[in-house]
Design a protein around this motif. Structure first.
Motif, mmCIF file in Angstrom:
data_model
loop_
_atom_site.group_PDB
_atom_site.id
_atom_site.type_symbol
_atom_site.label_atom_id
_atom_site.label_comp_id
_atom_site.label_asym_id
_atom_site.label_seq_id
_atom_site.Cartn_x
_atom_site.Cartn_y
_atom_site.Cartn_z
ATOM 1 N N ARG A 22 0.838 -1.203 0.000
ATOM 2 C CA ARG A 22 0.000 0.000 0.000
ATOM 3 C C ARG A 22 0.871 1.250 0.000
ATOM 4 N N SER A 23 1.907 1.257 0.803
ATOM 5 C CA SER A 23 2.812 2.399 0.860
ATOM 6 C C SER A 23 3.542 2.586 -0.469
ATOM 7 N N GLU A 24 4.036 1.488 -1.042
ATOM 8 C CA GLU A 24 4.753 1.571 -2.322
ATOM 9 C C GLU A 24 3.885 2.165 -3.419
ATOM 10 N N VAL A 25 2.625 1.713 -3.501
ATOM 11 C CA VAL A 25 1.759 2.156 -4.592
ATOM 12 C C VAL A 25 1.141 3.515 -4.315
ATOM 13 N N PHE A 26 0.435 3.646 -3.194
ATOM 14 C CA PHE A 26 -0.333 4.861 -2.958
ATOM 15 C C PHE A 26 0.522 6.058 -2.546
ATOM 16 N N ILE A 27 1.552 5.829 -1.772
ATOM 17 C CA ILE A 27 2.327 6.962 -1.272
ATOM 18 C C ILE A 27 3.537 7.250 -2.169
ATOM 19 N N VAL A 28 4.308 6.228 -2.511
ATOM 20 C CA VAL A 28 5.513 6.448 -3.303
ATOM 21 C C VAL A 28 5.192 6.593 -4.788
ATOM 22 N N GLU A 29 4.573 5.571 -5.386
ATOM 23 C CA GLU A 29 4.305 5.582 -6.830
ATOM 24 C C GLU A 29 3.367 6.718 -7.234
ATOM 25 N N GLN A 30 2.286 6.905 -6.463
ATOM 26 C CA GLN A 30 1.309 7.937 -6.816
ATOM 27 C C GLN A 30 1.620 9.287 -6.175
ATOM 28 N N ASN A 31 2.687 9.336 -5.395
ATOM 29 C CA ASN A 31 3.127 10.572 -4.763
ATOM 30 C C ASN A 31 1.997 11.269 -4.003
ATOM 31 N N ALA A 32 1.231 10.495 -3.255
ATOM 32 C CA ALA A 32 0.119 11.027 -2.471
ATOM 33 C C ALA A 32 0.447 10.889 -0.988
ATOM 34 N N VAL A 33 0.592 12.009 -0.339
ATOM 35 C CA VAL A 33 0.890 11.991 1.086
ATOM 36 C C VAL A 33 -0.439 12.019 1.841
ATOM 37 N N TYR A 34 -0.719 10.932 2.555
ATOM 38 C CA TYR A 34 -1.962 10.835 3.306
ATOM 39 C C TYR A 34 -1.786 9.807 4.410
ATOM 40 N N GLN A 35 -2.740 9.749 5.325
ATOM 41 C CA GLN A 35 -2.682 8.822 6.460
ATOM 42 C C GLN A 35 -3.295 7.492 6.048
ATOM 43 N N ASP A 36 -2.473 6.567 5.571
ATOM 44 C CA ASP A 36 -2.956 5.256 5.135
ATOM 45 C C ASP A 36 -3.506 4.452 6.308
ATOM 46 N N LEU A 37 -2.854 4.520 7.442
ATOM 47 C CA LEU A 37 -3.307 3.785 8.625
ATOM 48 C C LEU A 37 -4.414 4.610 9.280
ATOM 49 N N ASP A 38 -5.633 4.387 8.792
ATOM 50 C CA ASP A 38 -6.776 5.231 9.127
ATOM 51 C C ASP A 38 -7.704 4.665 10.189
ATOM 52 N N GLY A 39 -7.334 3.536 10.778
ATOM 53 C CA GLY A 39 -8.167 2.930 11.806
ATOM 54 C C GLY A 39 -9.257 2.009 11.271
ATOM 55 N N ASP A 40 -9.342 1.851 9.958
ATOM 56 C CA ASP A 40 -10.377 1.006 9.357
ATOM 57 C C ASP A 40 -9.919 -0.436 9.126
ATOM 58 N N ASP A 41 -8.626 -0.666 9.147
ATOM 59 C CA ASP A 41 -8.122 -2.019 8.880
ATOM 60 C C ASP A 41 -8.630 -3.040 9.886
ATOM 61 N N GLN A 42 -8.784 -2.631 11.147
ATOM 62 C CA GLN A 42 -9.183 -3.575 12.182
ATOM 63 C C GLN A 42 -10.586 -4.126 11.964
#
Length: 149
Positions: A22-42
């Motif tokens: 998720r970090s590789e694709v959404f944050i690095v590849e797409q250059n989108a800085v956001y809070q991926d760990l949003d509390g919904d995974d649980q």
């Protein structure tokens, strides 16, 4: 091989691998800085497909009222594009949402550039584009009774 697990069933190695992609694709590849760990995974069901020991596609399915007001699918990734993995993944996620959460409708926040892809699956745009997590998105819904399956 498909893997379908609730958060509490994930091993630490599986969780690390999913979050890393998720970090590789959404944050690095797409250059989108956001809070991926949003509390919904649980609360989510995580599904991913492996081939040769590597993750080649993944998504999370969240129950209504957690990430969005309705059941939703998100964090949709394929690591090998152009092989039909995206369609396979979304169809599998729709099955999981219906089986595990009794979903009748799915609401997603689709990246604008993926609108045509989701329309092929049967999603319908429900909003104008808006900024979300650093990228243009739009709300789209899928209704099971209208599906072409």
């Amino acid at each position: 091989m498909w893997h379908i697990k609730r958060f509490s069933e994930l091993t630490t190695d599986e969780l690390y691998a999913l979050l890393r992609i998720r970090s590789e694709v959404f944050i690095v590849e797409q250059n989108a800085v956001y809070q991926d760990l949003d509390g919904d995974d649980q609360a989510a069901i995580h599904l991913w497909k492996t081939e040769g020991g590597r993750i080649i596609s993944m998504a999370r399915v969240t129950p209504a009222g957690k990430h969005l007001p309705e059941n939703s699918i998100g964090r949709i990734i394929t690591t090998e594009r152009g092989k039909g993995l995206g369609l396979e993944l979304v169809h599998k996620a729709l099955e999981v949402a219906q089986k595990e959460f009794g979903a009748e409708r799915i609401l997603i926040q689709a990246q604008l550039q993926a609108k045509g892809f989701y329309e092929k699956v049967g999603f319908v745009a429900q909003s104008e584009p808006y900024m979300h997590e650093g990228l243009q998105h739009l709300d789209m819904t899928y209704t099971y009774e209208n599906a072409d399956e």
